[in-house]
Design an enzyme around this catalytic site. Structure first.
Site, PDB file in Angstrom:
ATOM      1  N   ARG A 328       0.802  -1.252   0.067  1.00  0.00           N
ATOM      2  CA  ARG A 328      -0.148  -0.049  -0.044  1.00  0.00           C
ATOM      3  C   ARG A 328       0.880   1.285  -0.100  1.00  0.00           C
ATOM      4  O   ARG A 328       0.490   2.246  -0.569  1.00  0.00           O
ATOM      5  CB  ARG A 328      -0.813  -0.063   1.132  1.00  0.00           C
ATOM      6  N   ARG A 360      -4.844   3.081  10.346  1.00  0.00           N
ATOM      7  CA  ARG A 360      -5.606   3.897   9.480  1.00  0.00           C
ATOM      8  C   ARG A 360      -4.808   4.354   8.373  1.00  0.00           C
ATOM      9  O   ARG A 360      -3.672   5.128   8.410  1.00  0.00           O
ATOM     10  CB  ARG A 360      -6.109   4.972  10.401  1.00  0.00           C
ATOM     11  N   THR A 459      -6.206  -4.408  -0.977  1.00  0.00           N
ATOM     12  CA  THR A 459      -5.266  -5.058  -2.275  1.00  0.00           C
ATOM     13  C   THR A 459      -5.435  -6.448  -2.161  1.00  0.00           C
ATOM     14  O   THR A 459      -4.730  -6.886  -3.165  1.00  0.00           O
ATOM     15  CB  THR A 459      -3.993  -4.404  -1.807  1.00  0.00           C
ATOM     16  N   GLU A 729     -10.109   6.686   5.915  1.00  0.00           N
ATOM     17  CA  GLU A 729      -8.591   6.592   5.980  1.00  0.00           C
ATOM     18  C   GLU A 729      -8.166   7.910   5.100  1.00  0.00           C
ATOM     19  O   GLU A 729      -7.221   8.749   5.563  1.00  0.00           O
ATOM     20  CB  GLU A 729      -8.008   5.539   5.226  1.00  0.00           C
TER      21      GLU A 729
END
Length: 784
Positions: A328, A360, A459, A729
């Site tokens: 990420r 987060r 993901t 987020e």
């Protein structure tokens, strides 16, 4: 654009008024929260014969366990049971994805605080006293404690991964300008108000009911069953609400449930395991530290020609969710910018510290900070306003491919930045601040506008699914259960609105009940900002199934066309006639129409091929931008955030009050990560930021008095639930504007000719040393 001039939620609508999408209704548990009536796990009635758990912990970061004498533990008053790894009847490993997380350590410990054994006693005090009676002999082994050590020793929990677009080396080498830099970004303690807790109650026939403060009930169910060597259907995991989660309860809640369940199975008594705050801060994972390095080539306008980045995450002793977290970070290392030619390498460093976990934004904030640091450095190198460099590199039509091969389809950021630049008077303030800084020695002001582009979807593709179970009762009231969990973010409120609106009913007619694995199975965690996207669509799917059956009944029974059957304003319209909703549902029941349905949703379009490092990992992007202004004291490094202006994209808002609350809360939490929340370890691997006394989260006094939040009112082009967008987020990364503004203020000390290094968090000490760096640069006449 929609602006909330008064941030107090509007009063509840009358009982007879149907729920409306986009209404600023209060959180469904708001009254319970403020009156103290909301029940959390530790508020449940204390069962008879309840036992309490504590664990004996390693005092070394890395060591062999040579011997463990627990005779004094057994003899301690109130102790009912003691377990070690050999007492676990099923699986020892409670890792969420990859192996490496034993419930109790065996012959080796890998971080300070790792549990060696557990005690069940008649009171928490008795359990805590007992664990101190253990005698453990160790053979201390070398420990890797820092990212740099891990890199030097090739110490990794998982293989590296790399994104590659074009030929970055050639592009950088032939660019008119090249610079390089690095920034160290520390992690963050979740500091949820309700600490980690779980309670297990034995049922008949060897089954167990587990209450848990968890973002992932299905994982709790699965791991408890595996540890106890039971089929999954013997374990029911339930979550009504959490007092905060922020990712810290996605995987780290399950071990508490497993230990409570193990003792419940062994003793036949209910067991509660609540971690004291000190243990929680020592034994549970945090946001990953990251060491980010970059090399970049660009032209005279600051346009990127080639970028080479390395993002090294401090994973701790095991993988936990680090693979996805570093991925990420890599996926967001472009943030809002077209990198042209890019190499982004992600490293998963193994250290002998607690295993870090979700927080987060997952790894996204670390990638975003890396590229925003780079943007500031380019601007200072060229003598430009950093905003102009950012605008120059924004994704645009024709310059819209990400390093992982996904095309940006909805170009909102240029419009968002232009609108915010104007509404915040950025240019006039920039000129005024520059003049102020030229005439003031002791205090300096800083200003920064930074954007956020955040991908929405897990993901891990298989997690992008959700289920729901909807019941209609014959009085017209409804009960909805779904796979998402409520941690204060307003998910239940949005689901309530979605269901009530689907039937034209007031909110009071819809109850959203506890998330339970016997109601909705195989749930995904409530994470990745996907709670409403997934569970809202599943709930809506259940509504549409029941409505289809009701509509078919009405067509046959009342001899009307299907298009003439509408559920509006608390009634059912049947052509020219109408019937009260409750009366219609009662009639449907008498005619044997099904009034219960399951709903399901899977996110479309997403895919990612890890071998080629190309694909579409995200359904869409949430976008936003923030302008922050600060003032610093150059002699002490102290500072204040004086004004924040935010323009943020939530699609068609389901509830503006909740969305603005999430934006404000996410921003302040991000500000804490980047300014005051400093995670520190000593040279033995012991966490020294282990209490509220030495770990400083933001308070109400840190929130800027001028804090303006506006929603960018544009529907999501993807078919999400009522064209809304995720909000959990992305706002956290808007706080990078505060970090950049502090850096801007420090740069003014050298007339903006240098971009001084400020690691995160930018504590007053960091700001002070950045000022000293700028002063030294200015004293040498601008020579590096």
């Amino acid at each position: 654009m929609r602006k909330l001039t008064d941030r107090k939620p509007t009063p509840p609508r009358p009982h007879t008024q149907a729920a409306q999408l986009g209404g600023s209704t209060p959180h469904e548990s708001a009254r319970l929260h403020v009156t103290g009536m909301a029940q959390y796990v530790d508020d449940t009635a204390t069962p008879e014969n309840l036992l309490y758990v504590a664990t004996g912990q390693s005092i070394h970061a890395h060591a062999k366990v040579l011997a463990m004498d627990l005779s004094a533990v057994w003899a301690s008053p109130g102790v009912v049971d003691v377990v070690v790894q050999a007492d676990i009847p099923g699986k020892v490993d409670v890792a969420p994805v990859y192996s490496g997380d034993p419930l109790l350590a065996g012959d080796e410990v890998q971080y300070v605080g790792q549990p060696l054994f557990a005690v069940a006693a008649t009171s928490m005090a008795a359990a805590q006293r007992a664990v101190k009676c253990a005698k453990v002999d160790y053979d201390v082994l070398p420990a890797v404690l820092e990212i740099e050590q891990a890199l030097a020793q090739d110490s990794f929990v998982l293989p590296q991964h790399k994104l590659l677009m074009g030929d970055p080396d050639a592009a950088i080498d032939t660019a008119p300008h090249q610079i390089s830099g690095e920034v160290y970004v520390r992690g963050q303690e979740h500091f949820y108000l309700e600490g980690q807790i779980s309670q297990a109650t034995p049922l008949e026939d060897g089954a167990l009911h587990v209450l848990s403060s968890s973002q992932h009930p299905t994982e709790v169910q699965k791991l408890v069953a595996e540890v106890l060597d039971l089929p999954f259907h013997k374990v029911v995991a339930e979550v009504r609400r959490m007092g905060g989660g922020f990712g810290g309860k996605e995987t780290q809640a399950a071990p508490l449930a497993c230990l409570a369940a193990l003792f419940a199975q062994r003793t036949g008594r209910p067991v509660r395991y609540r971690m004291p705050r000190h243990d929680d801060m020592v034994q549970t994972g945090k946001r990953h530290d990251f060491l980010n390095r970059y090399r970049v080539g660009f032209n005279d306008d600051g346009r990127l020609l080639g970028v080479d980045m390395t993002l090294a995450g401090k994973c701790g002793y095991s993988a936990d969710l680090s693979d996805g977290i570093v991925d990420r970070a890599m996926f967001h290392a472009d943030n809002a910018y077209y990198l042209n030619n890019a190499s982004i390498l992600g490293l998963r460093c193994k250290t002998h510290t607690v295993s870090n976990t979700a927080f987060r934004g997952f790894g996204g904030p670390k990638g975003v900070l890396a590229v925003e640091c780079m943007m500031d450095d380019i601007a200072r190198h060229l003598g430009k306003d950093p905003l102009d460099v950012r605008i120059e590199n924004l994704y645009q039509p024709g310059r819209d491919e990400t390093p992982y091969g996904q095309t940006i389809e909805q170009h909102q950021l240029p419009a968002i930045i232009e609108a915010l630049e104007q509404s915040s008077n950025y240019r006039a303030r920039r000129a005024e601040i520059t003049a102020y800084n030229a005439s003031h020695e002791t205090t300096k002001r800083g200003l920064a506008l930074t954007p956020v582009k955040f991908g929405i979807s897990f993901t891990a593709k298989h997690l992008n699914q959700a289920g729901a179970l909807l019941h209609l009762y014959t009085d017209g009231s409804m009960q909805i259960s779904h796979g998402g969990t409520e941690m204060g973010q307003g998910l239940y409120s949005k689901i309530q609105t979605i269901v009530a609106h689907a039937f034209g009913q007031p909110l009071s007619q819809v109850a959203v009940v506890s998330t339970r694995t016997d109601k909705v199975p195989n749930t995904s965690p409530t994470a990745a900002s996907s709670g409403t996207d997934l569970n809202g669509m599943a709930a809506l799917n259940a509504c549409e199934k029941i409505k289809a059956d009701l509509r078919a009944f009405a067509v046959e029974h009342f001899q009307v066309a299907a298009t003439e059957v509408q559920f509006l304003e608390g009634a059912v319209k049947l052509g020219a006639e109408s019937m009260a909703f409750a009366e219609f549902i009662q009639l449907a029941y008498l005619n044997r129409v099904p009034l219960s349905a399951t709903g399901f949703y899977r996110t479309p379009k997403i895919n990612y091929d890890r071998a080629s490092a190309k694909g579409r990992p995200f359904l869409y992007f949430a976008n936003g931008a923030a302008v922050s202004e600060v003032i610093i004291d150059t002699e002490t490094g102290e500072y204040r955030v004086t004004q924040v202006d935010v323009l943020h994209d939530v699609g068609s808002s389901l509830n503006p009050a909740i969305d603005i609350g999430q934006i404000e809360g996410g921003f302040v939490q991000g500000m804490g990560w980047l300014t005051s929340e400093e995670l520190l370890w000593d040279d033995t691997g012991r966490v020294i930021s282990n209490s509220p006394a030495n770990y400083k989260i933001p308070t109400a006094h840190d929130v800027p008095v001028a804090f303006n939040v506006v929603l960018f009112d544009q529907a999501n082009q993807e078919a999400t639930v009522h064209r809304s967008k995720a909000v959990g987020e992305p706002p956290l990364m808007l706080a990078i504007s505060v970090w950049a503004a502090l850096r801007d203020a420090c740069a003014s000390v050298a007339n903006y000719q240098i971009s001084p290094r400020i690691n995160a968090p930018a504590t007053p000490e960091q700001v002070y040393w950045a000022v000293q760096q700028a002063k030294a640069f200015a004293a040498k006449g601008g020579a590096q």
